[in-house]
Design an enzyme around this catalytic site. Structure first.
Site, mmCIF file in Angstrom:
data_model
loop_
_atom_site.group_PDB
_atom_site.id
_atom_site.type_symbol
_atom_site.label_atom_id
_atom_site.label_comp_id
_atom_site.label_asym_id
_atom_site.label_seq_id
_atom_site.Cartn_x
_atom_site.Cartn_y
_atom_site.Cartn_z
ATOM 1 N N ASP A 95 0.838 -1.188 0.000
ATOM 2 C CA ASP A 95 0.000 0.000 0.000
ATOM 3 C C ASP A 95 0.884 1.252 0.000
ATOM 4 O O ASP A 95 1.836 1.351 0.791
ATOM 5 C CB ASP A 95 -0.898 -0.037 1.248
ATOM 6 C CG ASP A 95 -1.814 1.147 1.349
ATOM 7 O OD1 ASP A 95 -2.652 1.329 0.445
ATOM 8 O OD2 ASP A 95 -1.701 1.901 2.348
ATOM 9 N N GLU A 129 1.894 -0.293 -4.998
ATOM 10 C CA GLU A 129 0.981 0.795 -5.323
ATOM 11 C C GLU A 129 1.880 2.025 -5.405
ATOM 12 O O GLU A 129 2.311 2.552 -4.368
ATOM 13 C CB GLU A 129 -0.089 0.962 -4.246
ATOM 14 C CG GLU A 129 -1.120 2.031 -4.603
ATOM 15 C CD GLU A 129 -2.163 2.216 -3.507
ATOM 16 O OE1 GLU A 129 -3.346 2.400 -3.845
ATOM 17 O OE2 GLU A 129 -1.786 2.208 -2.313
#
Length: 669
Positions: A331, A367
């Protein structure tokens, strides 16, 4: 209760059971004293408290004879409370061992965890002493070119899945049940990407609203599975991952190493803030009492600090060794490469992950952005790693929405996004997606022109307003069969574009059968029927379509090659790609101009494998003649005008708002 404690050893960090007891080692550069606290079986009553007697530089340590598995414990840190220096020591706050491997129960927010004179001991989450077994070596090691990712929430996938025992629904163990595995295998995906599984804490504003953090992007114990998802701890995780791997599926875990659930200076003190705030968090240079907030969650971890690198690496190794997982999705990974002066692709944590023997051969997906300055770094991560490609998402959405001037960029995305990755990594490292957990579901993308997030309690202010969605004439629910048919058609067209583009396709959970969140494009706080898959409402026609499309992709090498397309002449063989529009091949720059173009065709060639993908986002059918070859003929293999993708009879006609796949075959086959 009293117990003896000796100096012990500074390694390994955390509480670890060894012969004769447990060694405890806690990192803090700024604490003056660290206490170990033991609790009764309920976790509510503190039985004893003792100072760790040893110290080696920034590590406080001690050995507790006779301590056994199952013991509940926490830490208390002594030192100055001087926010102006970034210090928040308060021995009234019980702190989680950052290296804890198991928690006693689901973490719950409580007023005593926040800045106050109250002792948080009875209410703070406790670590449980344990010694997990290593997972068996069963990794499937699916090549990137063959990978199809299915992003899922462990709880939401099985919470309403018939055939799964009620007691196992919504857990790792439920995911290992035959009904769950059968769906995934029948669908044809290869790799599961599980939303965060490390223990997390609900944010205070959600508690005040009576809502939970459902997604789990608020971690407080990176090495411990969350009890909501894995009440059986590492044993449950290990056995579930092994069952999925035995079935031929890979398992990736979404990890959150960019920030913690402690939030900003007004947030709870449950672990890192109370142990060594200046080491673990990136503080504002102008005001050390404040936090850099490049993740938008109140804080970010100082990922270039040795303490954070160590914690992150131990957490990843725990999931790899004890859980046996096949890889990770990171993330907001740009934060992990962020230094005080900006992003560095060679930052310590990124370098450590890339070379670590336990991690370097696993699938890694970034990401590649955060909210900080220079935070968009798509294409900047190490060559072996995959990267979420949001440019693919936005381009495909805009094209099918009917936006003008999209075919040039669409061709780039269909061909593997060479503008982002050529010369750096193969097209398969572009993780293509149209929808993900964050945003509209696929069914809602074509049913809502704007978000409807009122259920989140933030007056519809949360969630993106840049969804590039459309509603086909009516906002939300309708009984108009013509509109419903148009929405199903658009879903199939989007899915076909995703599945047959160069790169690694990622499906979001429920996209294969029409899951809706009623227009909520930020359902992070909806641990209920909004987010849980409703298997009784699954559209079997759409499921059949996705199954057909993935099977076709799997057997057509021209769609999955690992090289970037050039379109160059190859002598007697056709070019690796030929582009064409409504009337003519697109061979000159002028052919790509024209804002109203809503048709794009591509013929991909790889050796004897030749396939065509034709996309018509317009409102009228298009007659299209594919380039012929002697002794060959074109077979219509998939047509999104059919509910299940079965090819239509009409030759050379691409219906309005549809995608068609042709496969070249020897004549007479």
């Amino acid at each position: 209760m009293s117990f003896e404690i000796t100096p012990g050893a500074p390694e390994p960090l955390g509480l670890r059971l060894v012969a004769g007891g447990a060694n405890v080692a806690v990192y803090s550069e700024t604490a003056e004293q660290i206490d170990l606290c033991l609790f009764d079986a309920t976790g509510a009553r503190e039985l004893s408290r003792v100072k760790l007697p040893g110290r080696a530089g920034p590590v406080f340590h001690g050995f507790v004879p006779g301590l056994k598995a199952g013991a509940l414990y926490g830490l208390r840190a002594h030192g100055p409370c001087a926010p102006e220096r970034g210090l928040y020591f308060d021995p009234r706050k019980l702190l989680l061992d950052p290296f804890a491997l198991e928690l006693n129960q689901t973490p719950r927010s409580h007023p005593s965890l926040f800045p106050s004179p109250d002792d948080s001991g009875p209410h703070a989450p406790k670590a449980k002493a344990c010694a997990p077994e290593p997972a068996p070596a069963r990794r499937a090691r699916i090549p990137w070119r063959d990978t199809v990712i299915y992003e899922m929430h462990v709880r939401g996938f099985t919470k309403r899945l018939g055939g799964v025992p009620e007691s196992l629904r919504g857990t790792f163990a439920g995911l290992a049940q035959p009904e769950a595995i059968a769906h995934l295998k029948r669908l044809g995906v290869t790799t599961l990407e599980l939303l965060p599984c490390a223990a997390w804490l609900d944010e205070r504003h959600l508690v005040d609203l009576g809502l939970p953090n459902y997604w789990g992007y608020s971690p407080i114990a990176l090495l411990a599975p969350d009890p909501r998802l894995a009440p059986g701890g590492w044993t449950e995780v290990r056995e579930t991952v092994a069952a999925l791997q035995t079935a031929g599926l890979e398992v990736l875990i979404d990890v959150v190493l960019n920030h913690s659930g402690e939030g900003d200076g007004h947030g709870p003190m449950v672990s890192l803030r109370g142990l060594d705030n200046p080491a673990y968090y990136r503080l504002s240079p102008e005001n050390p009492a404040g936090y850099i907030n490049d993740a938008g969650c109140g804080n970010i971890l100082q990922a270039d600090h040795p303490a954070v690198v160590r914690l992150a690496m131990d957490a990843l190794r725990a999931w790899a060794i004890y859980g046996g997982v096949d890889g990770f999705r990171f993330d907001l990974m740009t934060t992990l490469g962020r230094r005080a002066d900006g992003f560095d692709p060679h930052a310590p944590l990124l370098t450590a992950i890339a070379q670590d023997p336990a991690l370097r051969e696993l699938k890694i997906i970034s990401e590649p952005w955060d909210l900080g300055p220079g935070g968009y770094q798509l294409g900047a991560f190490p060559a072996p790693w995959g990267e979420w490609n949001d440019k693919f998402r936005d381009t495909v959405r805009k094209f099918w929405r009917g936006d003008s001037s999209m075919i040039g960029e669409l061709a780039t995305r269909l061909a593997g996004s060479a503008d982002l990755f050529a010369g750096k990594k193969p097209p398969s490292r572009s993780v293509n997606f149209v929808t993900a957990h964050d945003g509209f579901t696929l069914a809602d993308l074509v049913s809502y022109a704007r978000k409807h997030n009122e259920a989140n309690g933030e007056q519809n202010r949360d969630g993106t307003d840049a969804s590039f969605s459309w509603n086909n004439g009516v906002e939300g629910a309708t009984k108009d069969e013509a509109i419903l048919a148009a929405r199903r058609r658009d879903q199939r067209a989007l899915l076909a574009t995703l599945i047959f583009s160069r790169g690694t396709p990622m499906l979001s959970m429920g996209a294969e059968f029409g899951h809706s969140q009623n227009g909520n494009n930020n359902a992070y706080a909806q641990d209920n029927e909004v987010s849980w898959l409703d298997w009784d409402k699954a559209d079997p026609r759409l499921l059949a379509f996705v199954t057909r499309a993935l099977a076709l992709r799997r057997t057509t090498p021209a769609f999955t090659d690992e090289t970037f397309l050039t379109g160059a002449d190859q002598g007697d063989s056709p070019p690796d790609v030929e582009w064409f529009g409504e009337r003519d091949p697109m061979r000159a720059p002028d052919h790509w101009r024209g804002g109203e173009r809503l048709f794009l065709g591509a013929v991909f060639t790889l050796g004897e494998s030749r396939a065509a993908l034709l996309l018509n986002a317009g409102r009228a059918p298009v007659a299209c003649a594919l380039p012929p070859r002697a002794g060959k003929s074109w077979r219509r293999a998939l047509d999104t005008q059919s509910e299940d993708g079965a090819p239509r009879a009409e030759r050379g006609v691409i219906a309005a708002r549809s995608a068609v796949v042709f496969i070249e075959e020897n004549q007479g086959e």
